[in-house]
Design a protein around this motif. Structure first.
Motif, PDB file in Angstrom:
ATOM      1  N   ILE A  42       0.852  -1.198   0.000  1.00 18.99           N
ATOM      2  CA  ILE A  42       0.000   0.000   0.000  1.00 18.99           C
ATOM      3  C   ILE A  42       0.886   1.245   0.000  1.00 18.99           C
ATOM      4  N   ASN A  43       1.918   1.193   0.829  1.00 24.32           N
ATOM      5  CA  ASN A  43       2.885   2.286   0.935  1.00 24.32           C
ATOM      6  C   ASN A  43       3.515   2.584  -0.427  1.00 24.32           C
ATOM      7  N   LEU A  44       4.008   1.531  -1.092  1.00 24.63           N
ATOM      8  CA  LEU A  44       4.668   1.694  -2.393  1.00 24.63           C
ATOM      9  C   LEU A  44       3.698   2.211  -3.451  1.00 24.63           C
ATOM     10  N   ALA A  45       2.444   1.737  -3.403  1.00 24.65           N
ATOM     11  CA  ALA A  45       1.444   2.181  -4.379  1.00 24.65           C
ATOM     12  C   ALA A  45       1.174   3.675  -4.239  1.00 24.65           C
ATOM     13  N   ILE A  46       1.075   4.147  -3.003  1.00 23.87           N
ATOM     14  CA  ILE A  46       0.840   5.580  -2.757  1.00 23.87           C
ATOM     15  C   ILE A  46       2.028   6.406  -3.236  1.00 23.87           C
ATOM     16  N   ILE A  47       3.235   5.942  -2.915  1.00 25.89           N
ATOM     17  CA  ILE A  47       4.446   6.652  -3.331  1.00 25.89           C
ATOM     18  C   ILE A  47       4.529   6.719  -4.859  1.00 25.89           C
ATOM     19  N   PHE A  48       4.261   5.597  -5.510  1.00 25.35           N
ATOM     20  CA  PHE A  48       4.315   5.537  -6.977  1.00 25.35           C
ATOM     21  C   PHE A  48       3.321   6.515  -7.603  1.00 25.35           C
TER      22      PHE A  48
END
Length: 234
Positions: A212-218
């Motif tokens: 979820i963290n990586l998706a938001i950052i991306f």
């Protein structure tokens, strides 16, 4: 002393941190003549102390010294505030280095946005851990998730600098982080099944959280948020 999954994992986490930060921090003089700025030394020391405190706290629980654990817990949560402020300052320094021409837009954006989102997640998790400090099953898993989040910086460096799996530095760090993180979570799932007969809901959340963290950052980086965020410091 009774066997303790969380005591053992706290030791393993600390060992990983020591290995991951040896080339760039703890044993830096052996790898480079370039001095580390004092702000980064303070930042690294503050975060390392968290893992030392984690070993102490899980050891107290393993020994059944609940009162000692709770007394130290308040001090450690106070220390967490210092950790969060230190992380904010590192984000600020990264932005300053970008505007000074020391970092590319891609590198500075990734670091600042990634750290900021990670910081927000960390604040939420540690706040919940403090709120539910009297609910043991919830509290210890939230602390576990928080610590795994901090561990990501060390596992990234292991992948980039110590055990490169490919010729792509960023991919190496990401892959190593996923491998080591999931090994810890596999251990937690086994622990949950032994104790609760099924995985705890927070264990599942902890596994999903980095994605979820990586998706938001991306999404933020793809929409140019990184440059806009950096401009706030100009």
């Amino acid at each position: 002393m009774k066997k303790s999954f969380f005591f053992i994992t706290s030791i393993l986490m600390t060992i990983i941190v020591l290995i991951g930060f040896s080339p760039s921090f703890l044993l830096r003089p052996l790898f480079t003549y370039e001095e580390l700025p004092i702000a980064y030394i303070i930042h690294g020391t503050i975060n390392l102390i968290w893992f030392v405190g984690l070993i102490y706290q899980t050891y107290m629980i393993a020994k059944g010294k609940i009162i000692n654990h709770r007394k130290m817990g308040y001090k450690i949560f106070g220390w967490v505030i210092l950790m969060l402020l230190s992380n904010l300052y590192i984000i600020y320094l990264t932005a300053i280095r970008y505007h000074a021409g020391e970092l590319s837009l891609q590198a500075a954006s990734g670091v600042t946005v990634g750290n900021m989102i990670g910081l927000l997640f960390s604040i939420i998790i540690i706040s919940l851990a403090f709120t539910y400090r009297n609910k043991t099953k919830v509290h210890k898993r939230l602390i576990f998730i928080f610590s795994i989040g901090l561990l990501g910086f060390a596992t990234d460096r292991i992948g980039r600098n110590i055990i490169p799996l490919t010729d792509q530095t960023i991919i190496n760090g990401l892959v190593m982080s996923v491998i080591i993180r999931n090994l810890f979570y596999i251990g937690l799932i086994i622990y949950d099944i032994k104790k609760l007969k099924k995985p705890h809901y927070l264990t599942i959340i902890g596994i999903l959280l980095p994605f979820i963290n990586l998706a938001i950052i991306f999404l933020l980086l793809q929409n140019g948020f990184g440059e806009k965020f950096l401009d706030l410091f100009n």
